[in-house]
Design a protein around this motif. Structure first.
Motif, mmCIF file in Angstrom:
data_model
loop_
_atom_site.group_PDB
_atom_site.id
_atom_site.type_symbol
_atom_site.label_atom_id
_atom_site.label_comp_id
_atom_site.label_asym_id
_atom_site.label_seq_id
_atom_site.Cartn_x
_atom_site.Cartn_y
_atom_site.Cartn_z
ATOM 1 N N THR A 41 -0.525 -99.771 -12.645
ATOM 2 C CA THR A 41 -1.470 -100.041 -11.565
ATOM 3 C C THR A 41 -1.513 -101.534 -11.232
ATOM 4 O O THR A 41 -1.548 -101.918 -10.053
ATOM 5 N N ALA A 42 -1.535 -102.391 -12.256
ATOM 6 C CA ALA A 42 -1.550 -103.836 -12.033
ATOM 7 C C ALA A 42 -0.307 -104.275 -11.270
ATOM 8 O O ALA A 42 -0.371 -105.156 -10.393
ATOM 9 N N ASP A 48 1.545 -102.278 -9.205
ATOM 10 C CA ASP A 48 1.505 -101.718 -7.856
ATOM 11 C C ASP A 48 0.516 -102.476 -6.958
ATOM 12 O O ASP A 48 0.795 -102.723 -5.779
ATOM 13 N N GLU A 49 -0.633 -102.832 -7.511
ATOM 14 C CA GLU A 49 -1.668 -103.493 -6.711
ATOM 15 C C GLU A 49 -1.514 -105.012 -6.685
ATOM 16 O O GLU A 49 -2.195 -105.694 -5.913
ATOM 17 N N ARG A 50 -0.645 -105.530 -7.565
ATOM 18 C CA ARG A 50 -0.368 -106.968 -7.625
ATOM 19 C C ARG A 50 -1.645 -107.789 -7.813
ATOM 20 O O ARG A 50 -1.812 -108.858 -7.217
ATOM 21 N N SER A 51 -2.544 -107.270 -8.632
ATOM 22 C CA SER A 51 -3.799 -107.969 -8.876
ATOM 23 C C SER A 51 -4.251 -107.710 -10.306
ATOM 24 O O SER A 51 -3.905 -106.683 -10.908
ATOM 25 N N LEU A 68 -6.325 -106.627 -13.582
ATOM 26 C CA LEU A 68 -7.022 -105.378 -13.836
ATOM 27 C C LEU A 68 -7.787 -105.497 -15.146
ATOM 28 O O LEU A 68 -7.188 -105.673 -16.209
ATOM 29 N N ARG A 97 -9.945 -93.838 -14.952
ATOM 30 C CA ARG A 97 -8.949 -94.015 -13.891
ATOM 31 C C ARG A 97 -7.588 -93.433 -14.246
ATOM 32 O O ARG A 97 -6.780 -93.141 -13.360
ATOM 33 N N TRP A 98 -7.319 -93.256 -15.531
ATOM 34 C CA TRP A 98 -6.024 -92.745 -15.938
ATOM 35 C C TRP A 98 -6.209 -91.508 -16.810
ATOM 36 O O TRP A 98 -7.333 -91.077 -17.049
#
Length: 239
Positions: free
Chosen positions: A82-83, A85-88, A90, A100-101
């Motif tokens: 996720t980090a 993919d979102e490039r931000s 977490l 979330r998972w």
């Protein structure tokens, strides 16, 4: 929480160590070891993104983390993914309360004794090239100051990994040129070819065998022979 965060001077020493690190592997190892001292965390890790854009485990301060990453990489899901993919960044304040998972991910984290974590993508020109992850055995372990320090560390890590990869690429290019030059010399001497024709022989063998030019050159240097499988299709000019 850490009683004392790193000073400007300590980050300066980190930058110098990263600059002196020989290769990507030593660079990321330096990052995770500094993370243990800089941020209140029990474990740290760096996962690198390879040329095929598949995550690859590069540095772990505890080998037990390896299985946690492998499950995420194989499933293509999890906070590390996720980090990326979102490039931000977490933050996971409490693994036990996280939804979330998959439940399997939470169970594996809790079984490893991990209660909170933060994942920071290491960006180069806006593109994620790695993820730095920090883990704690306590919930809500990361303060705002800890996260600020982690962000600074991630910036240092991003620049260092980019530099190390550039050096590795340049080194590989120089090495490949050296091998091709040696192989051309063998062909020129053995078959009385000029440089252009010797290079053309190597290039055709490379294309016919679907192998890198440097690999064909390496085999020629080691065996003093071109790949026999493709010899009929790639005849040496004039022979």
């Amino acid at each position: 929480m850490s009683l004392k965060h790193p000073s400007v001077e300590e980050f300066g020493r980190l930058a110098a160590e990263l600059q002196a690190a020989d290769g990507v592997e030593l660079t990321v190892e330096t990052v995770v070891q500094f993370a243990l001292q800089a941020v209140w965390c029990d474990y740290a890790a760096v996962v690198l993104i390879t040329k095929g854009r598949r995550p690859q485990i590069m540095a772990l301060t505890d080998p037990r983390l390896a299985d946690l990453y492998r499950h995420q990489i194989d499933a293509g899901a999890g906070p590390m993914i996720t980090a990326l993919d979102e490039r931000s960044p977490l933050l996971i304040p409490d693994v036990a309360a996280e939804t979330r998972w998959s439940p399997q991910w939470s169970e594996q984290m809790l079984a490893a004794g991990i209660r909170s974590a933060v994942h920071l993508p290491l960006l180069v020109a806006g593109r994620p090239e790695a993820v730095l992850a920090l883990y704690s055995i306590k919930p809500d372990a990361f303060s705002g100051d800890d996260l600020d320090i982690a962000h600074i560390l991630a910036q240092h890590g991003s620049a260092a990994i980019d530099s190390a990869r550039r050096v590795d690429t340049l080194t590989q290019a120089v090495d490949a040129r050296r091998l091709v030059g040696q192989a051309m010399g063998i062909l020129m001497e053995r078959h009385d070819l000029d440089e252009m024709r010797a290079f053309e022989v190597l290039r055709r063998y490379s294309m016919d065998s679907n192998r890198k030019l440097r690999d064909v050159a390496q085999e020629l240097i080691e065996t003093r022979k071109l790949p026999s499988t493709h010899r009929a299709r790639s005849r040496i000019p004039g022979h």
